[in-house]
Design a protein around this motif. Structure first.
Motif, mmCIF file in Angstrom:
data_model
loop_
_atom_site.group_PDB
_atom_site.id
_atom_site.type_symbol
_atom_site.label_atom_id
_atom_site.label_comp_id
_atom_site.label_asym_id
_atom_site.label_seq_id
_atom_site.Cartn_x
_atom_site.Cartn_y
_atom_site.Cartn_z
ATOM 1 N N LEU A 3 -53.965 28.940 -15.807
ATOM 2 C CA LEU A 3 -55.201 28.562 -15.123
ATOM 3 C C LEU A 3 -55.051 27.320 -14.257
ATOM 4 O O LEU A 3 -55.739 27.187 -13.234
ATOM 5 C CB LEU A 3 -56.321 28.349 -16.150
ATOM 6 C CG LEU A 3 -56.685 29.567 -16.998
ATOM 7 C CD1 LEU A 3 -57.705 29.198 -18.054
ATOM 8 C CD2 LEU A 3 -57.202 30.702 -16.136
ATOM 9 N N LEU A 4 -54.173 26.398 -14.657
ATOM 10 C CA LEU A 4 -53.992 25.156 -13.907
ATOM 11 C C LEU A 4 -52.683 25.111 -13.133
ATOM 12 O O LEU A 4 -52.621 24.549 -12.036
ATOM 13 C CB LEU A 4 -54.035 23.954 -14.856
ATOM 14 C CG LEU A 4 -55.291 23.790 -15.710
ATOM 15 C CD1 LEU A 4 -55.164 22.552 -16.594
ATOM 16 C CD2 LEU A 4 -56.536 23.682 -14.843
ATOM 17 N N ASN A 7 -54.115 34.205 -12.798
ATOM 18 C CA ASN A 7 -55.424 33.764 -12.308
ATOM 19 C C ASN A 7 -55.237 32.760 -11.184
ATOM 20 O O ASN A 7 -55.260 31.542 -11.403
ATOM 21 C CB ASN A 7 -56.247 33.158 -13.444
ATOM 22 C CG ASN A 7 -56.698 34.197 -14.443
ATOM 23 O OD1 ASN A 7 -56.071 34.385 -15.496
ATOM 24 N ND2 ASN A 7 -57.771 34.901 -14.124
ATOM 25 N N PRO A 8 -55.064 33.265 -9.969
ATOM 26 C CA PRO A 8 -54.789 32.387 -8.821
ATOM 27 C C PRO A 8 -56.044 31.825 -8.147
ATOM 28 O O PRO A 8 -55.964 31.320 -7.027
ATOM 29 C CB PRO A 8 -54.044 33.330 -7.863
ATOM 30 C CG PRO A 8 -54.644 34.671 -8.140
ATOM 31 C CD PRO A 8 -54.946 34.685 -9.619
ATOM 32 N N GLU A 9 -57.185 31.891 -8.833
ATOM 33 C CA GLU A 9 -58.444 31.501 -8.210
ATOM 34 C C GLU A 9 -58.447 30.102 -7.595
ATOM 35 O O GLU A 9 -58.997 29.917 -6.493
ATOM 36 C CB GLU A 9 -59.597 31.633 -9.222
ATOM 37 C CG GLU A 9 -60.029 33.058 -9.512
ATOM 38 C CD GLU A 9 -59.275 33.693 -10.663
ATOM 39 O OE1 GLU A 9 -59.759 34.697 -11.200
ATOM 40 O OE2 GLU A 9 -58.196 33.179 -11.023
ATOM 41 N N PRO A 10 -57.871 29.057 -8.256
ATOM 42 C CA PRO A 10 -57.912 27.730 -7.635
ATOM 43 C C PRO A 10 -57.271 27.681 -6.248
ATOM 44 O O PRO A 10 -57.655 26.854 -5.414
ATOM 45 C CB PRO A 10 -57.154 26.853 -8.637
ATOM 46 C CG PRO A 10 -57.418 27.501 -9.950
ATOM 47 C CD PRO A 10 -57.367 28.976 -9.644
ATOM 48 N N VAL A 25 -50.308 27.863 -22.943
ATOM 49 C CA VAL A 25 -50.002 28.933 -21.993
ATOM 50 C C VAL A 25 -51.197 29.190 -21.089
ATOM 51 O O VAL A 25 -51.046 29.426 -19.881
ATOM 52 C CB VAL A 25 -49.575 30.214 -22.730
ATOM 53 C CG1 VAL A 25 -49.402 31.368 -21.747
ATOM 54 C CG2 VAL A 25 -48.290 29.979 -23.498
ATOM 55 N N ALA A 26 -52.398 29.121 -21.652
ATOM 56 C CA ALA A 26 -53.596 29.326 -20.830
ATOM 57 C C ALA A 26 -53.669 28.294 -19.711
ATOM 58 O O ALA A 26 -53.989 28.623 -18.556
ATOM 59 C CB ALA A 26 -54.846 29.254 -21.696
ATOM 60 N N GLY A 49 -64.611 34.590 -17.639
ATOM 61 C CA GLY A 49 -64.189 34.695 -19.030
ATOM 62 C C GLY A 49 -62.828 34.124 -19.342
ATOM 63 O O GLY A 49 -62.500 33.909 -20.508
ATOM 64 N N ALA A 50 -62.000 33.861 -18.314
ATOM 65 C CA ALA A 50 -60.642 33.372 -18.587
ATOM 66 C C ALA A 50 -60.652 32.039 -19.320
ATOM 67 O O ALA A 50 -59.800 31.797 -20.178
ATOM 68 C CB ALA A 50 -59.863 33.239 -17.280
#
Length: 250
Positions: A164-165, A134-137, A159-160, A146-147
């Motif tokens: 995500l961060l 999830n490379p959104e940032p 791990v999340a 939903g992630a």
């Protein structure tokens, strides 16, 4: 002189109803199956059809990749109103609520919205080439489909947060170790069908109620009892148990 205008309708999803299951193929291979507005609309149509006639769903991407993310060209033009509408999130939430088991068969990239669509499925199977992330940032946004609430449940908070961060991607082996995957196989679609073969031999109503109970938040023993009471009164339960006892006698 009459001028005819030809309207080209883009089709981004291939749907095959096999009677006991539906196979949904994300079909934009030239764009790594990036999820655009047309695909969102077509997947809503898929959900509506499966809600009317419940059956397991196998979700796969055409070509080398599952889905490389949402269509960035479209995302770039979206503003606050579109964000508040939860365009992708509403679809993925709807997909997660489908009444029968859903299986994501993943190869190659499952990134951004593509990853979040796999998180919305009940079970994931992948080839060794699979990569989840999830490379959104890095694009100035967050993984908002939903992630934030599915991934911690699937792989744990630590791990999340790495994904995500920390910008971590999970290759197939890491995803398997984290519990995101059922298995790693060379032929992900064949493995998904073998899994559905097992699923459809079970009671459709029992699966539907089990999925509803498992997905409900918190402890709910009373709901378990009610669901079990419904199943105890079905002819299907009696027939299956009689058949089991008859086999045991042989």
């Amino acid at each position: 002189m009459t001028t005819e205008t030809t309207v080209t309708t883009e089709t981004t999803v291939d749907v095959e109803d096999r009677g006991d299951r539906v196979v949904v193929t994300l079909d934009r291979p030239a764009h790594r199956n990036a999820i655009n507005a047309v695909m969102i609309a077509e997947l809503h149509d898929v959900c509506a059809a499966v809600e009317r006639d419940p059956k397991p769903v196998v979700l796969v991407g055409r070509g080398e990749h599952f889905a490389g993310g949402a269509d960035i060209a479209e995302l770039r033009e979206r503003e606050r109103t579109e964000a508040l509408a939860g365009i992708n999130r509403n679809l993925f939430d709807r997909f997660a609520r489908l009444p029968q088991p859903t299986i994501a068969a993943v190869s190659g990239y499952a990134l951004g919205g593509g990853a979040e669509l796999t998180y919305a499925c009940d079970i994931r199977i992948a080839t060794p080439t699979a990569v989840f992330g999830n490379p959104e940032p890095g694009l100035g946004i967050l993984a908002a489909a939903g992630a934030s609430y599915r991934l911690p449940t699937l792989v744990g908070m630590s791990v999340a947060k790495q994904v995500l961060l920390g910008g971590r991607s999970l290759d197939a082996e890491a995803a398997l170790r984290a519990g995101l995957l059922l298995e790693i196989v060379d032929d992900h679609l064949d493995a998904a069908h073998r899994l559905v073969d097992r699923v459809v031999r079970q009671s459709a109503l029992a699966l539907r109620l089990t999925k509803t109970i498992v997905d409900a938040p918190g402890a709910h023993p009373w709901a378990d009892d009610i669901a079990q009471a419904v199943l105890f009164e079905t002819e299907d339960k009696r027939d299956r148990m009689i058949a089991f006892l008859e086999r045991k006698k042989r």
